[in-house]
Design a protein around this motif. Structure first.
Motif, PDB file in Angstrom:
ATOM      1  N   THR A 116       0.885  -1.307  -0.115  1.00  0.00           N
ATOM      2  CA  THR A 116      -0.001   0.059  -0.030  1.00  0.00           C
ATOM      3  C   THR A 116       0.745   1.321   0.039  1.00  0.00           C
ATOM      4  OG1 THR A 116       0.049   0.021   2.438  1.00  0.00           O
ATOM      5  CG2 THR A 116      -1.964  -1.255   1.225  1.00  0.00           C
ATOM      6  N   GLY A 117       2.034   1.247   0.545  1.00  0.00           N
ATOM      7  CA  GLY A 117       2.924   2.450   0.646  1.00  0.00           C
ATOM      8  C   GLY A 117       2.750   2.868   1.867  1.00  0.00           C
ATOM      9  N   VAL A 118       1.965   2.401   2.888  1.00  0.00           N
ATOM     10  CA  VAL A 118       1.752   3.021   4.255  1.00  0.00           C
ATOM     11  C   VAL A 118       1.574   1.879   5.000  1.00  0.00           C
ATOM     12  CG1 VAL A 118       0.648   5.219   3.718  1.00  0.00           C
ATOM     13  CG2 VAL A 118      -0.840   3.297   3.821  1.00  0.00           C
ATOM     14  N   GLY A 119       2.597   0.764   4.769  1.00  0.00           N
ATOM     15  CA  GLY A 119       2.362  -0.527   5.485  1.00  0.00           C
ATOM     16  C   GLY A 119       2.815  -0.427   6.844  1.00  0.00           C
ATOM     17  N   GLU A 120       3.449   0.644   7.291  1.00  0.00           N
ATOM     18  CA  GLU A 120       4.284   0.476   8.753  1.00  0.00           C
ATOM     19  C   GLU A 120       3.019   0.872   9.638  1.00  0.00           C
ATOM     20  OE1 GLU A 120       4.106   4.916   7.235  1.00  0.00           O
ATOM     21  OE2 GLU A 120       4.581   2.990   6.461  1.00  0.00           O
ATOM     22  N   VAL A 121       1.954   1.602   9.297  1.00  0.00           N
ATOM     23  CA  VAL A 121       0.939   2.039  10.234  1.00  0.00           C
ATOM     24  C   VAL A 121       0.436   0.704  10.613  1.00  0.00           C
ATOM     25  CG1 VAL A 121       0.679   4.226   9.080  1.00  0.00           C
ATOM     26  CG2 VAL A 121      -0.894   2.168   8.466  1.00  0.00           C
ATOM     27  N   THR A 122      -0.284   0.799  11.950  1.00  0.00           N
ATOM     28  CA  THR A 122      -0.709  -0.215  12.817  1.00  0.00           C
ATOM     29  C   THR A 122      -2.292  -0.464  12.479  1.00  0.00           C
ATOM     30  OG1 THR A 122      -1.165   0.741  14.870  1.00  0.00           O
ATOM     31  CG2 THR A 122       1.115  -0.203  14.443  1.00  0.00           C
ATOM     32  N   ILE A 123      -2.915  -1.370  12.763  1.00  0.00           N
ATOM     33  CA  ILE A 123      -4.129  -1.626  12.576  1.00  0.00           C
ATOM     34  C   ILE A 123      -5.026  -0.842  13.889  1.00  0.00           C
ATOM     35  CG2 ILE A 123      -6.124  -3.362  12.824  1.00  0.00           C
ATOM     36  CD1 ILE A 123      -4.413  -3.746  10.458  1.00  0.00           C
ATOM     37  N   ALA A 124      -4.437  -0.922  14.941  1.00  0.00           N
ATOM     38  CA  ALA A 124      -4.911   0.130  15.999  1.00  0.00           C
ATOM     39  C   ALA A 124      -5.004   1.697  15.411  1.00  0.00           C
ATOM     40  CB  ALA A 124      -4.170  -0.140  17.218  1.00  0.00           C
ATOM     41  N   GLN A 125      -3.718   1.919  14.948  1.00  0.00           N
ATOM     42  CA  GLN A 125      -3.933   3.257  14.452  1.00  0.00           C
ATOM     43  C   GLN A 125      -4.777   3.719  13.443  1.00  0.00           C
ATOM     44  OE1 GLN A 125       0.261   3.495  13.211  1.00  0.00           O
ATOM     45  NE2 GLN A 125       1.028   4.324  15.246  1.00  0.00           N
ATOM     46  N   LEU A 126      -5.091   2.590  12.605  1.00  0.00           N
ATOM     47  CA  LEU A 126      -6.319   3.090  11.657  1.00  0.00           C
ATOM     48  C   LEU A 126      -7.651   3.178  12.248  1.00  0.00           C
ATOM     49  CD1 LEU A 126      -4.909   0.550   8.951  1.00  0.00           C
ATOM     50  CD2 LEU A 126      -5.067   3.009   8.659  1.00  0.00           C
ATOM     51  N   LEU A 127      -7.743   2.144  13.239  1.00  0.00           N
ATOM     52  CA  LEU A 127      -9.143   2.213  13.843  1.00  0.00           C
ATOM     53  C   LEU A 127      -9.285   3.476  14.428  1.00  0.00           C
ATOM     54  CD1 LEU A 127      -9.047  -1.505  15.454  1.00  0.00           C
ATOM     55  CD2 LEU A 127     -10.679  -0.698  13.426  1.00  0.00           C
ATOM     56  N   SER A 128      -8.324   4.063  15.314  1.00  0.00           N
ATOM     57  CA  SER A 128      -8.502   5.173  15.875  1.00  0.00           C
ATOM     58  C   SER A 128      -8.208   6.304  15.300  1.00  0.00           C
ATOM     59  CB  SER A 128      -7.524   5.055  17.359  1.00  0.00           C
ATOM     60  OG  SER A 128      -6.164   4.964  16.782  1.00  0.00           O
ATOM     61  N   HIS A 129      -7.843   6.259  13.960  1.00  0.00           N
ATOM     62  CA  HIS A 129      -7.571   7.712  13.341  1.00  0.00           C
ATOM     63  C   HIS A 129      -6.219   8.285  13.649  1.00  0.00           C
ATOM     64  CE1 HIS A 129     -11.393   7.475  10.722  1.00  0.00           C
ATOM     65  NE2 HIS A 129     -12.198   7.484  12.052  1.00  0.00           N
ATOM     66  N   THR A 130      -5.425   7.413  14.222  1.00  0.00           N
ATOM     67  CA  THR A 130      -3.977   8.213  14.383  1.00  0.00           C
ATOM     68  C   THR A 130      -2.815   7.661  13.701  1.00  0.00           C
ATOM     69  OG1 THR A 130      -3.544   6.268  15.886  1.00  0.00           O
ATOM     70  CG2 THR A 130      -4.906   8.190  16.968  1.00  0.00           C
ATOM     71  N   ALA A 131      -3.331   7.131  12.458  1.00  0.00           N
ATOM     72  CA  ALA A 131      -2.323   6.636  11.428  1.00  0.00           C
ATOM     73  C   ALA A 131      -1.521   7.892  10.636  1.00  0.00           C
ATOM     74  CB  ALA A 131      -2.759   5.604  10.280  1.00  0.00           C
ATOM     75  N   GLY A 132      -2.036   9.081  10.917  1.00  0.00           N
ATOM     76  CA  GLY A 132      -1.430  10.175  10.159  1.00  0.00           C
ATOM     77  C   GLY A 132      -1.902  10.196   8.616  1.00  0.00           C
ATOM     78  N   LEU A 133      -2.831   9.385   8.260  1.00  0.00           N
ATOM     79  CA  LEU A 133      -3.479   9.544   6.703  1.00  0.00           C
ATOM     80  C   LEU A 133      -4.190  10.704   6.509  1.00  0.00           C
ATOM     81  CD1 LEU A 133      -4.265   5.575   6.207  1.00  0.00           C
ATOM     82  CD2 LEU A 133      -2.050   6.784   5.892  1.00  0.00           C
ATOM     83  N   ALA A 134      -4.453  10.907   4.985  1.00  0.00           N
ATOM     84  CA  ALA A 134      -5.022  12.165   4.701  1.00  0.00           C
ATOM     85  C   ALA A 134      -6.576  11.943   5.274  1.00  0.00           C
ATOM     86  CB  ALA A 134      -4.834  12.289   3.140  1.00  0.00           C
ATOM     87  N   ALA A 135      -7.248  13.143   5.277  1.00  0.00           N
ATOM     88  CA  ALA A 135      -8.671  12.980   5.627  1.00  0.00           C
ATOM     89  C   ALA A 135      -9.682  12.272   4.468  1.00  0.00           C
ATOM     90  CB  ALA A 135      -9.341  14.224   6.016  1.00  0.00           C
ATOM     91  N   GLU A 136      -9.182  12.722   3.248  1.00  0.00           N
ATOM     92  CA  GLU A 136      -9.936  12.465   2.164  1.00  0.00           C
ATOM     93  C   GLU A 136      -9.055  11.876   1.084  1.00  0.00           C
ATOM     94  OE1 GLU A 136     -13.168  12.589   2.761  1.00  0.00           O
ATOM     95  OE2 GLU A 136     -13.227  14.186   4.337  1.00  0.00           O
ATOM     96  N   THR A 137      -9.675  11.376  -0.210  1.00  0.00           N
ATOM     97  CA  THR A 137      -8.903  10.989  -1.174  1.00  0.00           C
ATOM     98  C   THR A 137      -8.585  12.262  -2.150  1.00  0.00           C
ATOM     99  OG1 THR A 137     -11.143  10.712  -2.705  1.00  0.00           O
ATOM    100  CG2 THR A 137     -10.572   8.946  -1.172  1.00  0.00           C
ATOM    101  N   PRO A 138      -7.760  11.879  -2.851  1.00  0.00           N
ATOM    102  CA  PRO A 138      -7.320  12.783  -3.816  1.00  0.00           C
ATOM    103  C   PRO A 138      -8.057  13.046  -5.061  1.00  0.00           C
ATOM    104  CG  PRO A 138      -5.944  11.040  -4.343  1.00  0.00           C
ATOM    105  CD  PRO A 138      -6.583  10.831  -2.906  1.00  0.00           C
ATOM    106  N   GLY A 139      -8.228  13.906  -5.914  1.00  0.00           N
ATOM    107  CA  GLY A 139      -9.241  14.112  -7.118  1.00  0.00           C
ATOM    108  C   GLY A 139     -10.581  14.670  -6.616  1.00  0.00           C
ATOM    109  N   ALA A 140     -11.448  14.311  -7.383  1.00  0.00           N
ATOM    110  CA  ALA A 140     -12.937  14.462  -7.347  1.00  0.00           C
ATOM    111  C   ALA A 140     -13.546  14.038  -5.853  1.00  0.00           C
ATOM    112  CB  ALA A 140     -13.663  14.066  -8.270  1.00  0.00           C
ATOM    113  N   TRP A 141     -14.453  15.085  -5.282  1.00  0.00           N
ATOM    114  CA  TRP A 141     -15.001  14.759  -4.316  1.00  0.00           C
ATOM    115  C   TRP A 141     -15.583  13.434  -4.159  1.00  0.00           C
ATOM    116  CZ3 TRP A 141     -19.823  18.261  -2.506  1.00  0.00           C
ATOM    117  CH2 TRP A 141     -20.511  17.935  -1.304  1.00  0.00           C
ATOM    118  N   TRP A 142     -15.256  12.332  -3.455  1.00  0.00           N
ATOM    119  CA  TRP A 142     -15.425  11.083  -3.539  1.00  0.00           C
ATOM    120  C   TRP A 142     -16.904  10.751  -3.275  1.00  0.00           C
ATOM    121  CZ3 TRP A 142     -16.663   8.156   0.629  1.00  0.00           C
ATOM    122  CH2 TRP A 142     -16.467   8.755   1.876  1.00  0.00           C
ATOM    123  N   GLU A 143     -17.376  11.261  -2.273  1.00  0.00           N
ATOM    124  CA  GLU A 143     -18.941  11.105  -2.137  1.00  0.00           C
ATOM    125  C   GLU A 143     -19.887  11.381  -2.688  1.00  0.00           C
ATOM    126  OE1 GLU A 143     -18.900  11.986   2.815  1.00  0.00           O
ATOM    127  OE2 GLU A 143     -18.831  13.675   1.332  1.00  0.00           O
TER     128      GLU A 143
END
Length: 476
Positions: A116-143
């Motif tokens: 994925t390119g962000v493989g060092e983040v943990t499952i717990a960090q993803l669950l708690s939104h502490t993985a440092g990932l972007a809030a949204e996707t790039p490009g067009a408003w995904w919703e």
């Protein structure tokens, strides 16, 4: 977008104020206050329709709605999109994998989802939104754009997927929950939506919850900010982003889910794991000390209560769900409007109305079915230095231990097979409480290295540093 029932897509009009007899367990004054809050939210928020429901002691005890046309309104079985209330469902699916031993929360993503390119983040960090990932996707408003624009995870993550260091701050991330959905699919070998349906919705009796709308369902609308006119919102399938916000549900089904978030259900997740999900796992944002985030669960302090749940939004829809475990009460609010209603605040108000007007009646006190003489010997006061704490026996075989008066380090402990206890909450969560004996007699309690004795600085116990041999003395 239009609904399966054209009456739900019409301009709002008055609806009957009556409450079905099957929800008559609440007092008439309480039901009137709940209906007033729902009606006010729909009118002031200018929502084409709005449904509210209250769960108490494990089941829905009230629902009310406003909107539609004369003589008709949606009810607790009408589907709405629930947006990010989908995230707790994804989190439950992940925690089931953890409880089955198929993953660990400390696992790096790379272990289960390589490349994925962000493989060092943990499952717990993803669950708690502490993985440092972007809030949204790039490009067009995904919703509001086709999922075909994001056919793979690289399209969801983009060239700069991690604007913050992992583990340093809470930064809400929709792509993070896309990755969690992909983990579920990889380990289960089945589509995320099928896993959620089979492992969560079916056991909990949530027959009206799923990734696709089923009649009757509300249509999504935008209301002009400066005029009382409507614009239909598109209903895009979210594709890879489904695990972040795809689900449709009803107020009745979400009351069942709220009951699960309060008590757990061994068919899905046990009470201990659900408590773990509700515990704060991420620091609050700067200046926002009334809220937090657990493992897929939003947390808040409202009206002196600790609430757990989640909010949700997609174009044309808003949703809110809060549970007060201490009160045994939860509330759900669903509306088919892009903005204008604050469903989290309305749900908190519905919960408060019931909890304040009709507080839970305590269960009757009953003596223990039997008294263990060995445990009974431990009950009562214990001293850490000169501070006195009390140990109380609990009906489930555990103990409660904490200061005799005032605040301080107070925790509940679960009994273990070896005769020790493990802390469940507070300062001593996860810590071990042991009884230390000498020559068959109780010497002291050991709690995380702290020695608690029957007398202040008992010379007969192993007090670190020893006890002055001359003992207690006066001023001369």
């Amino acid at each position: 977008m239009t609904s399966s029932d054209p009456r739900l897509d019409a301009v709002p009009g008055p609806v009957p104020d009556s409450v079905p007899d099957c929800f008559a367990e609440l007092l008439p004054t309480t039901r009137r206050a709940l209906l007033h809050r729902v009606a006010t939210a729909q009118a002031e928020g200018r929502a084409p329709s709005l449904v509210g429901a209250v769960m108490r002691d494990g089941r829905m005890v009230w629902s009310g709605a406003r909107g539609g046309v004369d003589g008709h309104a949606p009810d607790a079985n009408t589907q709405y999109r629930i947006g990010s209330i989908t995230k707790p469902f994804t989190a439950v699916a992940v925690m089931r994998l953890r409880d089955e031993g198929l993953l660990d929360l400390a696992d790096p993503l790379e272990k289960h989802l390589p490349g994925t390119g962000v493989g060092e983040v943990t499952i717990a960090q993803l669950l708690s939104h502490t993985a440092g990932l972007a809030a949204e996707t790039p490009g067009a408003w995904w919703e509001r754009s086709s999922a075909a624009l994001r056919p793979g995870l690289p399209d969801v993550l983009g060239d700069r997927p991690q604007p913050h260091p992992a583990g340093r701050r809470h930064h809400y991330s929709n792509p993070g929950y896309t990755l969690l959905g992909a983990v579920v699919e990889a380990l289960r070998g089945a589509p995320w939506a099928d896993v959620v349906r089979r492992e969560i919705c079916v056991p909990l009796g949530m027959d009206r919850t799923g990734a696709r709308p089923q009649a009757p369902h509300a249509g999504g609308w935008a209301v002009h900010p400066w005029a009382d006119v409507l614009l239909p919102e598109p209903a895009e399938d979210l594709g890879l982003m489904a695990s972040a916000g795809q689900l449709w549900s009803t107020a009745a089904d979400l009351c069942r889910f709220a009951a699960f978030l309060a008590e757990g259900d061994d068919r899905v997740l046990g009470a201990e794991t659900v408590r773990e999900m509700r515990a704060p796992a991420a620091p609050p944002e700067t200046g926002d000390w009334d809220g937090g985030y657990g493992l897929g669960i939003q947390l808040a302090r409202r009206d002196g209560r600790t609430l757990a749940g989640h909010s949700g939004s997609l174009p044309g829809f808003l949703a809110g769900l809060w549970v007060s475990v201490a009160d045994g009460v939860a509330a759900v609010v669903l509306a088919n409007v892009t903005s204008g209603v604050l469903p989290g605040q309305v749900a908190a108000d519905l919960l408060r109305i019931v909890a304040d007007a009709e507080p839970a009646v305590p269960q009757p006190w009953r003596p223990l079915p039997e008294a263990d003489p060995g445990l009974l010997e431990l009950a009562g006061p214990w001293y850490w230095g000169t501070s006195v704490s009390a140990l109380r026996l609990m009906a489930d075989g555990g103990v409660q231990f904490g200061p005799l008066a005032g605040g301080g380090r107070r925790s509940r402990f679960r009994a273990e097979r070896d005769g020790s206890w493990t802390g469940l909450d507070g300062y001593y969560a996860g810590e071990t409480l042991r009884v230390v004996r000498r020559d068959g007699e109780v010497s002291h309690l050991d709690l995380g290295s702290f020695v608690f004795t029957r007398r202040p600085y008992d010379p007969g116990a192993a007090v670190p540093g020893g006890v002055d041999e001359d003992g207690w003395r006066g001023s001369r």
